[in-house]
Design a protein around this motif. Structure first.
Motif, PDB file in Angstrom:
ATOM      1  N   LYS A 285      22.353  -0.421 -56.837  1.00 35.97           N
ATOM      2  CA  LYS A 285      22.682  -1.393 -55.795  1.00 35.97           C
ATOM      3  C   LYS A 285      22.893  -0.652 -54.483  1.00 35.97           C
ATOM      4  CE  LYS A 285      24.774  -4.897 -58.784  1.00 35.97           C
ATOM      5  NZ  LYS A 285      25.996  -5.693 -59.082  1.00 35.97           N
ATOM      6  N   ALA A 286      22.114  -1.042 -53.462  1.00 35.03           N
ATOM      7  CA  ALA A 286      22.187  -0.333 -52.182  1.00 35.03           C
ATOM      8  C   ALA A 286      21.506  -1.161 -51.111  1.00 35.03           C
ATOM      9  CB  ALA A 286      21.504   1.033 -52.301  1.00 35.03           C
ATOM     10  N   GLU A 287      21.661  -0.763 -49.875  1.00 37.33           N
ATOM     11  CA  GLU A 287      20.910  -1.337 -48.773  1.00 37.33           C
ATOM     12  C   GLU A 287      19.642  -0.500 -48.594  1.00 37.33           C
ATOM     13  OE1 GLU A 287      23.079  -1.845 -45.191  1.00 37.33           O
ATOM     14  OE2 GLU A 287      24.803  -2.800 -46.174  1.00 37.33           O
ATOM     15  N   TRP A 288      18.504  -1.144 -48.807  1.00 42.09           N
ATOM     16  CA  TRP A 288      17.244  -0.417 -48.848  1.00 42.09           C
ATOM     17  C   TRP A 288      16.510  -0.509 -47.517  1.00 42.09           C
ATOM     18  CZ3 TRP A 288      16.480   2.687 -52.854  1.00 42.09           C
ATOM     19  CH2 TRP A 288      17.189   2.413 -54.034  1.00 42.09           C
ATOM     20  N   THR A 289      15.847   0.586 -47.176  1.00 47.70           N
ATOM     21  CA  THR A 289      14.999   0.635 -45.986  1.00 47.70           C
ATOM     22  C   THR A 289      13.581   0.970 -46.420  1.00 47.70           C
ATOM     23  OG1 THR A 289      16.805   1.376 -44.575  1.00 47.70           O
ATOM     24  CG2 THR A 289      14.575   1.776 -43.773  1.00 47.70           C
ATOM     25  N   LEU A 290      12.641   0.111 -46.059  1.00 44.93           N
ATOM     26  CA  LEU A 290      11.238   0.327 -46.390  1.00 44.93           C
ATOM     27  C   LEU A 290      10.588   1.172 -45.291  1.00 44.93           C
ATOM     28  CD1 LEU A 290       8.677  -0.296 -48.112  1.00 44.93           C
ATOM     29  CD2 LEU A 290       8.389  -2.355 -46.695  1.00 44.93           C
ATOM     30  N   LEU A 291       9.968   2.273 -45.680  1.00 45.09           N
ATOM     31  CA  LEU A 291       9.309   3.124 -44.702  1.00 45.09           C
ATOM     32  C   LEU A 291       7.958   2.529 -44.306  1.00 45.09           C
ATOM     33  CD1 LEU A 291       9.981   6.780 -45.964  1.00 45.09           C
ATOM     34  CD2 LEU A 291      11.388   5.269 -44.556  1.00 45.09           C
ATOM     35  N   ALA A 292       7.568   2.774 -43.079  1.00 44.43           N
ATOM     36  CA  ALA A 292       6.290   2.240 -42.586  1.00 44.43           C
ATOM     37  C   ALA A 292       5.111   2.956 -43.246  1.00 44.43           C
ATOM     38  CB  ALA A 292       6.217   2.388 -41.067  1.00 44.43           C
ATOM     39  N   GLU A 293       5.275   4.256 -43.514  1.00 46.79           N
ATOM     40  CA  GLU A 293       4.187   5.024 -44.133  1.00 46.79           C
ATOM     41  C   GLU A 293       4.253   4.909 -45.649  1.00 46.79           C
ATOM     42  OE1 GLU A 293       2.964   8.915 -42.204  1.00 46.79           O
ATOM     43  OE2 GLU A 293       5.066   8.781 -41.596  1.00 46.79           O
ATOM     44  N   GLU A 294       3.102   5.023 -46.276  1.00 47.31           N
ATOM     45  CA  GLU A 294       3.042   5.014 -47.731  1.00 47.31           C
ATOM     46  C   GLU A 294       2.347   6.278 -48.219  1.00 47.31           C
ATOM     47  OE1 GLU A 294       0.780   1.548 -48.805  1.00 47.31           O
ATOM     48  OE2 GLU A 294      -1.132   2.510 -48.393  1.00 47.31           O
ATOM     49  N   VAL A 295       2.580   6.594 -49.467  1.00 51.30           N
ATOM     50  CA  VAL A 295       1.934   7.750 -50.088  1.00 51.30           C
ATOM     51  C   VAL A 295       0.635   7.302 -50.751  1.00 51.30           C
ATOM     52  CG1 VAL A 295       2.092   9.309 -52.071  1.00 51.30           C
ATOM     53  CG2 VAL A 295       3.963   9.186 -50.439  1.00 51.30           C
ATOM     54  N   ARG A 296      -0.407   8.087 -50.528  1.00 50.95           N
ATOM     55  CA  ARG A 296      -1.675   7.842 -51.205  1.00 50.95           C
ATOM     56  C   ARG A 296      -2.012   9.063 -52.044  1.00 50.95           C
ATOM     57  NH1 ARG A 296      -5.547   3.877 -47.750  1.00 50.95           N
ATOM     58  NH2 ARG A 296      -3.879   2.555 -46.905  1.00 50.95           N
ATOM     59  N   ASP A 344       8.438  14.345 -49.043  1.00 50.10           N
ATOM     60  CA  ASP A 344       8.111  14.810 -47.693  1.00 50.10           C
ATOM     61  C   ASP A 344       8.237  13.687 -46.662  1.00 50.10           C
ATOM     62  OD1 ASP A 344       7.632  17.336 -48.656  1.00 50.10           O
ATOM     63  OD2 ASP A 344       5.450  17.099 -48.767  1.00 50.10           O
ATOM     64  N   LEU A 345       7.865  12.463 -47.058  1.00 46.03           N
ATOM     65  CA  LEU A 345       7.981  11.331 -46.141  1.00 46.03           C
ATOM     66  C   LEU A 345       9.425  10.819 -46.056  1.00 46.03           C
ATOM     67  CD1 LEU A 345       4.785   9.183 -46.844  1.00 46.03           C
ATOM     68  CD2 LEU A 345       5.281  10.580 -44.848  1.00 46.03           C
ATOM     69  N   ALA A 346      10.114  10.813 -47.187  1.00 47.10           N
ATOM     70  CA  ALA A 346      11.457  10.228 -47.229  1.00 47.10           C
ATOM     71  C   ALA A 346      12.519  11.141 -46.630  1.00 47.10           C
ATOM     72  CB  ALA A 346      11.835   9.890 -48.673  1.00 47.10           C
ATOM     73  N   HIS A 347      12.337  12.435 -46.757  1.00 45.11           N
ATOM     74  CA  HIS A 347      13.385  13.368 -46.366  1.00 45.11           C
ATOM     75  C   HIS A 347      13.756  13.232 -44.891  1.00 45.11           C
ATOM     76  CE1 HIS A 347      14.917  17.612 -45.518  1.00 45.11           C
ATOM     77  NE2 HIS A 347      15.827  17.068 -46.293  1.00 45.11           N
ATOM     78  N   GLY A 348      12.723  13.226 -44.052  1.00 45.81           N
ATOM     79  CA  GLY A 348      12.991  13.112 -42.623  1.00 45.81           C
ATOM     80  C   GLY A 348      13.653  11.801 -42.260  1.00 45.81           C
ATOM     81  N   ALA A 349      13.214  10.705 -42.904  1.00 51.51           N
ATOM     82  CA  ALA A 349      13.801   9.393 -42.625  1.00 51.51           C
ATOM     83  C   ALA A 349      15.267   9.337 -43.059  1.00 51.51           C
ATOM     84  CB  ALA A 349      12.988   8.308 -43.327  1.00 51.51           C
ATOM     85  N   LEU A 350      15.592   9.952 -44.196  1.00 45.24           N
ATOM     86  CA  LEU A 350      16.975   9.949 -44.675  1.00 45.24           C
ATOM     87  C   LEU A 350      17.887  10.719 -43.707  1.00 45.24           C
ATOM     88  CD1 LEU A 350      16.320  10.492 -48.472  1.00 45.24           C
ATOM     89  CD2 LEU A 350      17.587   8.568 -47.495  1.00 45.24           C
TER      90      LEU A 350
END
Length: 354
Positions: A285-296, A344-350
């Motif tokens: 249970k948390a407040e979630w943030t969706l990143l604009a970029e996705e992993v392919r 790699d994408l999530a770390h900077g956003a966090l």
């Protein structure tokens, strides 16, 4: 050189032009100095080279043999460390079977690999091709070794136009007729080297090929067309959601995937199923943030697109799945490639979250 392909011409070429590879004993060392190949290094290289390029494998092989110089050393290693060192090579079932095989050889064979194709093929993770390659290269058994390079060479030498994979029996039969009783290990490596350096998929260097006079495809002008291949069906695309949770003490929420299936036994981020319409399944249970970029990422049979959702939680938060890995134990380099892309994408956003 004669007008019929023969092992002697190829071996003469190989003696002068063999590739220098970290797992290989040179033909001079084998045949002049009498230095035998190390079955452990032959086996390890062959497993790593399955569906992976030589260029990609070199650094992994050198690191593995530095960390675990013998099959006994590898057998005694921690699963998580071996899987972490394997990360990036893909096809993680190979790494699981690598450990199983090392432990069988260390435990049941007193650390010595069996020296026949039949016995080798009974070991975990060793199929017909790998068993033949190890038997030939490590033990100089006269076995027929057929990989993609060999298939291409045989298709051109004999001008075989049947598409792969239907052509495999004919190409294997052609390879068997050329496999010598003397120096079969060197010969197996010589054909692979010929395919890798001269009889290449595009623009083969026919003018310097030791078998050029014997090559029917060269004579008929069809070399660049061979081997023919049955067109592959397009890969489907699957979707998924990855949940990256950072606790305020620096621990990340991770889960270990089931032993069977993709990325089996590897640590990764909790997530949804991978399908055409994945179902959200937040692990906490948390407040979630969706990143604009996705992993392919592309696997053998499908393309994957992963949405990334991130959250910060406090030390009281209790996950529904997975476990928090303390900051000192978390090493992103040990994650499988697709999971490392997520990090790699999530770390900077966090880091930028309030």
């Amino acid at each position: 050189m004669c007008d019929t392909a023969n092992a002697a011409d190829l071996l003469h070429w190989y003696d002068a032009h063999a590739r220098v590879l970290p797992w290989r004993i040179s033909p001079a060392a084998v045949n002049v100095a009498g230095t035998p190949p190390d079955p452990y290094r032959v086996w390890l290289s062959e497993v790593m080279l399955q569906q992976t390029t030589v260029a990609s494998v070199k650094s992994y092989f050198e690191r593995f043999t530095t960390l675990w110089p013998t099959v006994g050393d590898l057998a005694a290693a921690e699963d998580s460390q071996v899987m972490g060192e394997w990360a990036g090579l893909g096809y993680y079932a190979r790494a699981r079977n690598l450990l199983k095989c090392a432990r069988v050889v260390a435990g049941d064979y007193n650390g010595a690999f069996p020296d026949t194709r039949e016995a080798l093929q009974n070991l975990p993770g060793i199929g017909p091709y790998t068993a033949a390659a190890i038997a030939a290269i490590a033990f100089d058994r006269s076995e027929v070794v057929v990989d993609g390079n060999v298939e291409r060479v045989m298709a051109r030498i004999h001008d075989i136009h049947t598409p792969l994979p239907a052509a495999k029996p004919a190409l294997t039969q052609a390879a068997a007729k050329l496999t010598p009783k003397k120096r079969p290990g060197d010969y197996a490596q010589a054909v692979m080297d010929l395919g890798a350096t001269i009889c290449t998929p595009k623009s083969p260097a026919c003018g310097i090929c030791p078998w050029m006079k014997a090559c029917k495809a060269r004579a008929r002008g069809t070399a660049s067309e061979l081997p023919r291949k049955t067109p592959k069906s397009p890969k489907p695309t699957r979707l998924g959601i990855a949940y990256v949770v950072l606790r305020d003490d620096g621990a990340f929420l991770l889960e270990r995937r089931p032993d069977k299936g993709l990325l089996g036994g590897m640590l990764g981020w909790p997530g949804s199923d991978w399908s055409e319409a994945p179902s959200p399944s937040p692990p906490i249970k948390a407040e979630w943030t969706l990143l604009a970029e996705e992993v392919r990422h592309t696997f053998t049979h499908f393309h994957l697109r992963l949405q990334i959702t991130i959250a910060l939680v406090n030390t009281d938060a209790q996950p529904l799945t997975g476990e928090f890995l303390p900051k000192p134990q978390f090493r992103p380099s040990e994650l499988p490639t697709v999971m490392r892309k997520v990090y790699d994408l999530a770390h900077g956003a966090l880091k930028n979250m309030p």
